[in-house]
Scaffold this active site. Structure first.
Site: not given
Length: 287
Positions: A168, A142
């Site tokens: 995350y 990400s």
């Protein structure tokens, strides 16, 4: 070599590329950028398997859909056993900012799905990847710092209070470390691995966020329209497709169809690999 940028789509990358005879697996391949990846690879001639939690919900043609729950390691092994040769594996499936959820042996869901499930999948697919002439594994990370901290002493928030964004970020940092060490181990066998940042895209990945939360973050306006810097799913799929078909690419972190300066710390990558093997009960060696 063509010049690509943030507007490049997966089809742009694959223009003139013939993947006939190659088998590709895309986890999470029936929605979001996974769907765009699956469709683009199929249009380029690849035989594509979309690995998804709920095959009945998939709406795909000319693509095989198979069930894969990355939180269930027995199911991961069963899925992998069906393949004799795999040319491309795109570890695309993921969970983001979900409520605190435990799976397996009390594992935090985001780390379990985003990292440990893919770690196990690669282990079980290893013979099939080795049989390919030049297999590629692309791990979707990400825009969060790929060198973000791993909570070595409290991976699953057993001691500290659970924070969905920290969880995350840790899972995405693990993705980058995993790809880096996988490339070291796979290179002698013709298997190359890279991690990618696909960009910001509105997809079902944001299912756990409210409209107000996304507005406050500046991701969408009051009408739900994405900010200007957001990509379409087809644009978001471009970098992972690019990493899968670019010759001699491996051991790097990519964004916008280019290699970024980031390089994973080799010691951290090896440490995470060993820890992941212990957690999953799989051997640390892979041959």
């Amino acid at each position: 070599m063509p010049q690509f940028d943030t507007s490049t789509t997966a089809d742009d990358v694959l223009a003139g590329v013939d993947l006939t005879g190659r088998l590709a697996i895309v986890t999470g391949g029936a929605s979001g950028i996974g769907l765009a990846t699956t469709q683009a690879l199929a249009r380029a001639g690849a035989t594509v398997v979309a690995a998804v939690r709920d095959p009945a919900a998939a709406r795909l043609s000319d693509v095989e859909v198979r069930r894969l729950d990355l939180a269930d390691l027995d199911q991961v092994a069963e899925f992998a056993a069906a393949f004799t040769t795999v040319d491309i594996l795109i570890a695309n499936a993921g969970v983001m900012a979900c409520p605190e959820t435990r799976v397996g042996s009390g594992w935090e869901l985001q780390f379990a799905v985003n990292h440990l499930g893919h770690f196990a999948l690669v282990h079980h697919l290893w013979p099939a990847l080795r049989r390919a002439a030049a297999a590629r594994v692309v791990v979707v990370s990400s825009g969060l710092s790929p060198d973000g901290p791993i909570r070595w002493d409290d991976l699953f928030f057993a001691t500290d209070a659970y924070d969905r964004w920290s969880a995350y970020a840790q899972s995405k940092a693990a993705n980058a470390l995993f790809a880096a060490h996988l490339d070291v181990l796979g290179r002698p066998h013709g298997i190359r691995a890279s991690s990618v940042h696909p960009g910001a895209i509105l997809t079902p990945l944001q299912r756990h966020l409210t409209h107000d939360e996304m507005r406050a973050a500046g991701w969408i306006d009051e009408h739900g329209r994405p900010a200007d810097y957001f990509k379409t799913p087809a644009q978001g799929a471009a970098t992972q497709v690019w990493a899968a078909v670019t010759e001699d690419l491996g051991g790097v972190h990519c964004a916008d169809c280019a290699v970024t300066p980031f390089r994973a710390n080799p010691a951290d990558a090896a440490r995470l690999w060993a820890m992941s093997a212990t957690l999953t009960g799989l051997p640390a060696s892979i041959e």
